[in-house]
Design a protein around this motif. Structure first.
Motif, mmCIF file in Angstrom:
data_model
loop_
_atom_site.group_PDB
_atom_site.id
_atom_site.type_symbol
_atom_site.label_atom_id
_atom_site.label_comp_id
_atom_site.label_asym_id
_atom_site.label_seq_id
_atom_site.Cartn_x
_atom_site.Cartn_y
_atom_site.Cartn_z
ATOM 1 N N HIS A 64 0.836 -1.191 0.000
ATOM 2 C CA HIS A 64 0.000 0.000 0.000
ATOM 3 C C HIS A 64 0.871 1.241 0.000
ATOM 4 N N LYS A 65 0.287 2.294 -0.457
ATOM 5 C CA LYS A 65 0.936 3.601 -0.407
ATOM 6 C C LYS A 65 0.459 4.324 0.846
ATOM 7 N N CYS A 66 1.414 4.777 1.640
ATOM 8 C CA CYS A 66 1.038 5.426 2.899
ATOM 9 C C CYS A 66 1.968 6.616 3.157
ATOM 10 N N ARG A 67 1.636 7.368 4.177
ATOM 11 C CA ARG A 67 2.413 8.550 4.545
ATOM 12 C C ARG A 67 2.705 8.528 6.045
ATOM 13 N N ILE A 68 3.944 8.823 6.377
ATOM 14 C CA ILE A 68 4.341 8.867 7.797
ATOM 15 C C ILE A 68 3.866 10.197 8.370
ATOM 16 N N ILE A 69 2.982 10.108 9.358
ATOM 17 C CA ILE A 69 2.422 11.343 9.922
ATOM 18 C C ILE A 69 3.008 11.668 11.295
ATOM 19 N N GLU A 70 3.604 10.694 11.962
ATOM 20 C CA GLU A 70 4.155 10.942 13.295
ATOM 21 C C GLU A 70 5.034 9.764 13.682
ATOM 22 N N TYR A 71 5.778 9.942 14.759
ATOM 23 C CA TYR A 71 6.610 8.855 15.270
ATOM 24 C C TYR A 71 6.353 8.727 16.759
ATOM 25 N N SER A 72 6.052 7.508 17.201
ATOM 26 C CA SER A 72 5.773 7.246 18.607
ATOM 27 C C SER A 72 7.044 6.731 19.272
ATOM 28 N N LEU A 73 7.600 7.554 20.180
ATOM 29 C CA LEU A 73 8.812 7.159 20.884
ATOM 30 C C LEU A 73 8.558 5.940 21.763
ATOM 31 N N MET A 74 7.401 5.905 22.412
ATOM 32 C CA MET A 74 7.131 4.815 23.343
ATOM 33 C C MET A 74 6.925 3.492 22.620
#
Length: 1813
Positions: A418-428
């Protein structure tokens, strides 16, 4: 209640099951509490099986009854959280007022600044209440860093306007650990805490348990400080993971540890008695897998608890599977007290508490991943994807499709792409959060970094505020439209045009991603503009046409702003307006305009614009293009050219530059350096006249401004003018002119358009009341650069004469006068060419001192007369009343007059009829000689005076410098005043006058010092930024300086890269800053922040850190993160950082400058560490020290050796010679301090030490005059022989200082008798000549003896003969005759047969002396016999041969004693010598103890025997007389004993005295001194102890006197240990401060300066609020010449002392500066104090006293002038007038006395006038 909840978690059910139940069954019930969602279904089942089945199931691990529901594995959401829930989080961002926390399952929470801890809140409230910065208050960014794992408690779940829940958290230990109490604390528990206070031996930790006090010992924190805290002190509010080591007093006292190794290994155990209510997130437990599902796992731990692990925390990186029963380590993620649910994590990063979590590169956020594969799909949850880089990402179910209806689960089978977009990164979760929504993938930006100036965006109006409009660009990004940009024209009611929720099209003006700030515009012209945008100065190319908006319209033109706050100036001539049209009437703020760029200077941030778009000089061809290029060329090269006058104007000349006929303008004030000449040039110049040597000042647009000032022309020709801002340096003297005068200062312009400001405080050495009284616009001045603000491109200047004038004021003054008359001759040559003006011709024909035949035309009412004459036809001839010579002139009367002065502008001639001037008697004068003269006329630039006795007229300058333009009335020259002048020209020449200057003694300049910082405060910029230490930024190099490089990070923020932060490996002699070029793009890391005003490095926690100048590093290791440098404030980090610099360590430093006054090389080691290299440590080659500036260039890299740090811990002392201590064998340079004849040299060494060089160590070859080649101040190379008893012995022998030279050693060193052999020829120096022979020095330690018989072979010479031919210090060669090592004696011979040299004493002299000696002996014997015959008693006394023999034997014994006297003195014990004026130092000011003189007695035993023999032979009458005489003597003795004024002479006498007056300390001290005279130290001690026991306890001062005496005794004769014991006892029985002060005085008096300094530092800590301590320490330092250390005391004292003491201590320290230190510094202190307290008359009075004692008359009069112009009460003004008058009567003249009286009368009249009104 908490204990009840732990024991009875399910209410009252436990009471029914107490009997027969085991603890195991209770734990199972607690475990059942975790089935919150299925509680109702399973309640009956639990009751049925709780007694039988559950214990059995626990052993077999069969938990069918405790089946986990699938809902339990659902991810956390904001809706599922509850107040009080405990979570493990990770710091994502740290802002000024809040922390952004990353929570499990992609949630985000916020911690407000008030939710840190109670101690931090207390400091925060104090700062808010007082509105003062507190040093203890650290910013959140300094306490918390991204990636830091913290325990949080949910405190609020409020909803925002958008309907989303905002998770408010707290890290306050009282919220996180609120379920704990003191009884539940156990060793080994891992808690979270915050620093509550910093103590001497450790830290108090707030762990949130009210009754418990947790303490962290300092030694336990050292490892953490070095590894995690960069060596800095822990700060209040700092979050820590705390491991309990010991619990005492039932949990009331806790000792904890923060060791990283211990915390990482901490595991929660059953022995720690954890319960459901107090189980904390972050605990690592050993758990057993109970159930495994695709959505997660169920774990059992601590025997009684059950928790779940969702799929995000199943340690997915390992890709392994888990099976029931398997043992694993897990970390508790959350504990929900409401639902009883516990979540855990198997991520390795959490299994070692204290580990910092890593963050995804910010560049990947917002990235679109074309082919991401589905790894796992979880229904009702989401899907896990494998991204292109192999990392995992999670997309929540709501992000898998655009809507619920379009969601198809079958598309997300494992392996599908699938084509997707990284919107955030979860440190935890260590996962990227993804979205497959089409609108998100199509969005142009997701974060602030994606938005750039000039972008056109669509937004939604959120709110309208008075300051502007908030626009929503995306769900998370908002922008602001200022009121100015709501429309093309200003809107009065914007709410009528815009409504909330409406869509608008806007354009980005400014984007600051770091601050999350976006400024937008709705101006249609800008939004729809197709022209290129101007967003940086580099884009401003000449000829560029673009849109901007007006922000300011003034007389000088318009300022236009563009994107990214780029500004430019449209000068008045480029506005395209009709003449005399004010720009502010045509243009308004916010108006959109189209402009063209004419010129841009990116480095200086200047853009020159034009509204004349059709008149584009770049588009022209032919002459116009050629003209434009020529203008730019002349401006850039500052060429000197000839010009032709086109048109005359009132304020200047329109000219054309030849030969290219370029139009330009020459202002009238730029025609000359002299104001009067400028007007004269303008008056007599005409159109078409040619002017030579005219220089272009600057170009504004296409308009050139020229100057004909000779000083500016000379500066351009000799290239002394500064062309660029980057070339400026503090201390430069520049020639310029006054551009503008404002009430707060003067603006000065220099060639090439540079402009600086001289603040009011730096305009003059005199007190400036009105700035316009000191300078006029266009005046030539010399300015000194004092400060440079490179960010704002501002220059601070000083126009003070003390800063700008040279020392030779006489030559400077004469040069101005001579230049004036030379220029006047040029003007007269122009006037002579004016054939149409007869007036000009006559003016040129007349000269000063010329005699004219005139006729009186008119007599004015003031007594002056107007004359006419054929020679002065058309001219006005005037004679003042005082110049009529006492004659009563009448109209028509003829008179002869002498010309004094000619006013060429008004065609007016001033003459005099005085007889002494008319009948002048010229005589031969001597050049540069002083003469007395009388002032006859005072003009603008010079005065005319006549020499007394000859009447010859001279010209003397009124000023001595271009800046010397203001004088008090008392300073101005007046007619009739007598002055002393120095004649500089003895022939009149074309000038008609002799030229002279005032004698130097009459020219004094008052100096009023002020701190430079006062002048800076008004002009320094305030820079705000959001950078933190560790941030990586990009910038452009703006300027390259030798020691640092300036980098523009953005349009407003400048950073600095130090030379040490450019490359990792710096080679000696290189210049690292040369590797970077202007305009080069660099990537750097922020390593600190420097305050702009003080240049002090601030911590990140400092409230003003956001207003600092960032310090950057481009070192490759720094950018990779291998080597992390953090700069902190000097006062916080100095002790810790400088401890890293150990003596002997080598460091790389960079040359700053060589201080010629202090004689040291100033270097920089790092951006925040400065160093000094003393002159003697610069090299081992003396020639380098002759001109150090030639060998050390600014910015040059050097390899230096650390020698130590200064006492304040702010600087490192270094060495380039490799010497860091003066040990035996060290070779170093020294400076000869003094030359001592016949002894040697005293040499000043590095580190403040002094060494001695004897005659025997000056060279390897002795000379007759060994000290001839040495002089004071000479630099020599020394070898340290020894350092014993604080005395350094040196050698200058080449064999020592240059062992590799292998020079021949003619005279080897002799250390002892072992170095001497019998019959050896040896050279040495005569020490002395005695009756027995010559003492001959072979070395410092070996002295030989040459008997008289071995001096000359003819006879035995006597002492006088030896002294005639041999003198002390004479170089002789002798032969060793014998060596007696037992008695340490060596005997030598000077006989010619031994030495091979001629006899020292000529043979003729020896024979004559021998004959004379024999005659003398015979004469003495004869005289002796005659004397014996004459002296005979009345009774027969036989004088036998034996008696005569006895005399001879006695004489021989005396000769033997003289011969061996030296030997006997060595063996004699040295006695203590005490003078008869023994005193107890200056500490006892109340005492003046004089030692009692011992009575002279004679008790020779022989005389007593003679007396007894005589008494036997006396007659009866004689015996009676003797008896009477004895009785009289006895009565005299009795009377003497009864006399109260009799001085005691024995110990018994003193005992009687102290018994009669036991409380008198004077008697006791005299008693002690009596014993000390006889060196009975112990008896003196015993007397002191008796005195302390005897004197009454009420007599405190008397006891103190004895204590001080005892301290003196121990200091002089005892050990340091004994002294300290007495000192400690004295402190206990007396006021400690007095004892401390007395001991300090004792140390100082005995020259134990190091001990005194240590004691004073102890006193400053113990008695910091006693001003007397600060004053005494300052006195001590100033007397020793330690000026810098004394200067640093004042700010320290003001911090410690109460405010009411500040003025007094400042005044006293200033007085001390005058007495012992730097009087200029003392003046500066007084000036600063009086500027703050101008009405403190006591300070004024003290200041005046100091100036009278230590200043000049000029300075005294200036300060009196200032004080009598103050606005004070009449009584106080009377006091100062009276003092002024007394001073003038004592030191002044009758004229100065009259001036003071006139000033006083004027003051009284002014007060009277005010009273009448």
């Amino acid at each position: 209640m908490s204990s009840l909840e732990e024991n009875f978690p399910r209410g009252g059910t436990q009471k029914k099951r107490q009997e027969g139940n085991t603890p195991r069954s209770q734990t199972i019930d607690q475990d059942n509490l975790f089935q919150a969602q299925n509680e109702e279904v399973t309640r009956k089942r639990k009751k049925k099986h709780q007694d039988q089945a559950e214990p059995k199931k626990l052993k077999s691990d069969e938990r069918a009854a405790l089946k986990i529901n699938a809902k339990d594995f659902e991810l956390l959401t904001a809706e599922s959280l509850t107040d009080g829930m405990l979570l493990l989080g990770c710091v994502k961002e740290a802002h000024q007022l809040e922390l952004v926390i990353s929570l499990p399952n992609g949630l985000t929470g916020f911690v407000q600044v008030t939710q840190i801890c109670d101690a931090y809140n207390k400091i925060l409230n104090t700062q808010v209440a007082t509105d003062e910065h507190l040093e203890d208050l650290s910013s959140l960014s300094d306490l918390f860093f991204p990636g830091m794992v913290v325990r949080c408690a949910v405190v609020n779940l409020e909803k925002t306007k958008a309907g989303r829940r905002s998770i408010q958290l707290s890290v306050n230990p009282k919220d996180v650990n609120k379920a704990l109490n003191s009884s539940t604390l156990r060793p080994g528990m891992l808690l979270s805490g915050c620093i509550a206070s910093v103590e001497d031996h450790g830290y108090l930790i707030d762990i949130g348990v009210p009754a418990a006090k947790a303490f962290l010992p300092r030694q336990k924190a050292q490892g953490y400080l070095q590894s995690n805290n960069k060596g800095a002190e822990l700060k209040i509010g700092q979050y820590l993971n705390c491991l309990i080591e010991d619990v005492k007093n039932n949990g009331r006292i806790i000792r904890i540890s923060i060791s990283q190794a211990e915390i990482a290994a901490a595991i929660a155990t059953e022995e720690q008695n954890w319960s459901l209510s107090n189980l904390l997130p972050g605990l690592v437990v050993k758990a057993q897998v109970r159930e495994v599902t695709p959505s997660g796992m169920s774990l059992g731990f601590l025997s009684s608890f059950t928790g779940i692990v969702d799929f995000m925390h199943k340690n997915h990186l390992k890709g392994r599977t888990y099976s029931p029963g398997e043992m694993v380590k897990a970390c508790i993620l959350s504990n929900n007290p409401t639902t009883k649910a516990i979540r855990l994590s198997l991520r390795p990063a959490f299994l070692q508490p204290g580990t910092q979590l890593s963050q995804l590169c910010s560049d990947r956020i917002g990235m679109i991943v074309e082919n991401s594969k589905v790894k796992t799909f979880l229904s009702k949850t989401g899907a896990i994807f494998v991204l292109d880089d192999g990392s995992l990402g999670f997309a929540h179910q709501k992000h898998l499709s655009d809507s619920r209806l379009s969601f198809k689960p079958e598309k997300f089978k494992p392996g599908n792409e699938h084509k997707c977009r990284i919107i955030e990164y979860s440190l935890m979760d260590d996962m990227a959060l993804l979205s497959l929504k089409q609108n998100i993938m199509d969005a142009p930006f997701l974060k602030y970094q994606d938005i750039h100036p000039g972008q056109v965006l669509e937004g939604t109006i959120l709110t309208l505020k008075p300051f502007g409009m908030h626009v929503k660009l995306t769900e998370y990004i908002k922008g602001l439209v200022p009121c100015l940009h709501l429309a093309d024209v200003p809107l009065k009611q914007p709410e009528k045009k815009y409504s909330e929720g409406a869509s608008v099209k806007c354009r980005v003006l400014v984007s600051i991603p770091e601050a999350r700030k976006i400024v937008l515009t709705l101006k249609k012209t800008l939004v729809n503009s197709k022209l290129p945008i101007l967003a940086s100065y580099e884009d401003a190319k000449p000829g560029l046409i673009t849109h901007g908006f007006v922000v300011c319209a003034r007389e000088f033109g318009c300022i236009v702003k563009f994107y990214n706050d780029i500004k430019g100036l449209v000068p008045k001539n480029e506005l395209g307006l009709p003449p005399l049209t004010p720009p502010q009437e045509v243009f308004y703020e916010g108006q959109v305009v189209k402009v063209m760029v004419l010129k841009c200077e990116p480095e200086q941030g200047k853009v020159l614009l034009s509204f004349n778009l059709t008149d584009n000089p770049l588009d022209k061809t032919g002459r116009g293009e050629k003209t434009s290029k020529k203008q730019e060329k002349i401006y850039e090269n500052a060429q000197v050219a000839d010009v032709k006058i086109l048109k005359k104007k009132d304020d200047g000349l329109d000219i054309t530059i030849l030969p290219n006929n370029i139009s330009a303008y020459l202002p009238m004030m730029h025609l000359s350096d002299y104001v009067s000449h400028s007007k004269l040039w303008s008056h007599w110049l005409k159109e078409d006249d040619l002017l030579h040597s005219v220089v272009c000042l600057h170009s504004k647009g296409r308009h050139l401004t020229l100057s004909r000032k000779p000083t500016l022309v000379l500066a351009a020709q000799e290239e002394h003018a500064v062309k660029n801002f980057s070339d400026l340096e503090p201390g430069l003297l520049l020639t310029g002119f006054v551009k503008n005068i404002m009430p707060y200062g003067v603006f000065v312009e220099f060639p090439y358009g540079l402009t600086g400001m001289a603040p009011k405080s730096a305009m003059s050495d005199k007190f400036v009341t009105d700035t316009k009284d000191h300078f006029v616009i266009g005046q030539t001045v010399i300015a000194k650069v004092t400060n440079i603000d490179e960010e704002k491109q501002r220059i601070l200047l000083s126009l003070k004469l003390s800063d700008c004038s040279s020392e030779d004021s006489v030559s400077q003054s004469f040069s101005l006068l001579l230049q004036y008359f030379k220029e006047l001759q040029e003007i007269k040559s122009i006037m002579k060419k004016r054939d149409d003006s007869s007036v000009a011709q006559r003016l040129c024909e007349i000269k000063p001192a010329q005699k004219l035949e005139l006729v009186v035309h008119k007599v004015e009412t003031d007594g002056s007369a107007v004359f006419r004459g054929t020679c002065a036809d058309g001219l006005t001839v005037v004679a003042a009343h005082s110049h009529l010579g006492g004659k009563n002139v009448a109209v028509g009367e003829k008179a002869e007059a002498v010309v004094l002065y000619i006013d060429y502008l008004k065609a007016k001639i001033y003459v005099s009829l005085r007889e002494e001037l008319l009948s002048s008697k010229p005589k031969k004068l001597t050049l540069d000689s002083q003469y007395e003269a009388i002032v006859q006329h005072v003009a603008t630039e010079y005065s005319v005076a006549s020499l007394i006795g000859t009447g010859q007229l001279i010209a003397i300058p009124v000023t001595s410098h271009f800046n010397d333009t203001f004088r008090f009335d008392s300073e101005k020259l007046k007619m009739g005043q007598s002055v002393m002048v120095v004649l500089k020209m003895v022939e009149r020449g074309d000038y008609g006058l002799l030229l002279a200057v005032q004698a130097p003694g009459k020219r004094m300049t008052a100096i009023r010092s002020r701190r430079d910082s006062e002048a800076l405060e008004e002009t320094l910029p305030t820079v705000k930024h959001s950078l933190c230490v560790g941030d990586v930024v990009k910038g452009t190099v703006k300027s390259v300086k030798p020691t640092h490089v300036l980098v523009a990070i953005d349009d407003h923020l400048m950073g600095s890269i130090h030379a040490s932060q450019i490359v990792d490996d710096v080679f000696e002699g290189t210049f690292p800053t040369s590797l970077l070029k202007v305009g080069q793009k660099v990537t750097a890391r922020v390593i600190g922040g420097r305050e702009i005003r003080t240049h002090r490095y601030l911590p990140i926690t400092h409230p003003h850190f956001t207003q600092t100048w960032p310090e950057l590093s481009v070192r490759p290791s720094e950018l990779k993160g291998e080597n992390k440098t953090v700069l902190g404030p000097e006062d916080d980090k100095s002790e810790e950082t400088l401890k890293l610099f150990k003596p002997g360590q080598t460091v790389t430093c960079f040359v700053k400058k060589y201080n010629t006054e202090k004689k040291w090389l100033e270097v920089e080691v790092t951006p925040d560490i400065r160093g000094r290299i003393h002159e003697l440590l610069l090299s081992l080659k003396p020639k380098i020290l002759k001109k150090p500036g030639n060998f050390f260039k600014t910015g040059q890299a050097l390899i230096a050796t650390v020698t130590g740090c200064d006492t304040t811990g702010t600087k490192v002392y270094l060495s380039l010679s490799g010497v860091y201590s003066l040990e035996k064998g060290t070779i170093t340079l020294g400076c000869i301090k003094s030359v001592i004849p016949h002894v040697g040299l005293q040499v000043t060494l590095p580190f403040g030490r002094t060494g001695k060089v004897s005659l025997f160590h000056l060279s390897d070859s002795y000379t007759e005059q060994p000290l001839e080649d040495f002089s004071v101040g000479k630099i020599v190379r020394c070898y340290v022989l020894s350092d014993e008893d604080k005395t350094i012995k040196l050698s200058l022998r080449q064999s020592r200082v240059s062992p590799k030279s292998h020079n021949k050693v003619e005279d080897p060193e002799i250390a002892s008798l072992d170095n001497i052999k019998k019959d050896q020829l040896i050279r040495g120096y005569v020490k002395s000549i005695t009756a027995t022979g010559i003492l001959f020095r072979l070395s410092d330690s070996v002295v030989g003896c040459i008997p008289l018989q071995r001096i000359t072979p003819v006879c035995v010479p006597d002492h006088s003969l030896c002294a005639k031919y041999i003198h002390p210090g004479q170089l002789l060669t002798a032969k060793v005759f014998s060596i007696n090592k037992a008695e340490n004696l060596v005997e030598l011979s000077l006989l010619p047969e031994d030495t091979g040299n001629p006899s020292i004493i000529p043979e003729l002299c020896s024979s004559e002396t021998n004959t004379n000696l024999m005659k003398t002996r015979k004469r003495k014997r004869r005289n002796s016999e005659n004397e014996q015959q004459q002296v005979k008693p009345k009774k027969r006394v036989h004088c036998t041969e034996d008696d005569d023999s006895g005399v001879e034997i006695y004489c021989r014994e005396e000769e033997e004693e003289e011969k061996y006297g030296r030997k006997s003195k060595r063996k004699e014990i040295s006695r203590l010598k005490i003078s008869t004026s023994f005193t107890w130092e200056e500490g006892l000011n109340v005492l003046n103890t004089a030692m009692l003189k011992p009575k002279e007695q004679s008790s020779d035993s022989e005389e007593e025997d003679d007396t007894e023999t005589t008494t036997k032979k006396q007659t009866k009458k004689q015996r009676e007389l003797e008896k009477q005489k004895a009785e009289k003597e006895l009565s005299k003795l009795e009377a003497a004993l009864m006399d109260p004024n009799r001085k005691p002479q024995t110990a018994d006498d003193f005992d009687r005295l102290v018994l009669s007056n036991p409380d008198s300390s004077i008697l006791w001290l005299q008693y002690m001194a009596f014993h000390l005279q006889t060196t009975e130290i112990e008896k003196a001690r015993a007397v002191a102890e008796r005195a302390l026991k005897t004197i009454s306890f009420r007599e405190e001062q008397e006891k103190l006197n004895v204590w001080v005496a005892l301290l003196n005794l121990e200091n002089m004769y005892g050990t340091e240990e004994a002294l300290m014991k007495v000192f400690e006892r004295a402190i206990q029985y007396n006021e400690p401060l007095k004892v401390f002060q007395q001991l300090a005085d004792i140390y100082t008096g005995s020259e134990k300066y190091k001990e005194a300094d240590d004691l004073y530092n102890t006193m400053l800590k113990r008695f910091r609020q006693e001003k007397s301590v600060w004053v005494k320490y300052s006195t001590f330092l100033l007397k020793r010449g330690l000026l810098e250390a004394a200067h640093r005391l004042l700010p320290r004292a003001l911090k410690c002392l109460p405010e009411k003491e500040h003025v007094d201590v400042i005044s006293k320290l200033a007085q001390l500066e005058f007495q012992f230190g730097d009087s200029e510094h003392g003046k500066a202190i007084f000036e600063n104090t009086l500027s703050t307290y101008p009405k403190r008359t006591d300070i004024w009075s003290v200041y005046i006293d100091m100036i009278i004692k230590h200043g000049s008359q000029k300075e005294v009069r200036d300060i009196f002038e200032r004080v009598i112009h103050l606005s004070l009460a009449a009584k106080k003004m009377k006091f100062f007038f009276k003092r002024y008058l007394e001073y003038e009567k004592k030191y002044g003249t009758a004229e100065t006395v009259q001036v003071v009286k006139a000033a006083a009368l004027e003051y009284v009249e002014s007060k009277g006038g005010l009273a009448e009104h």
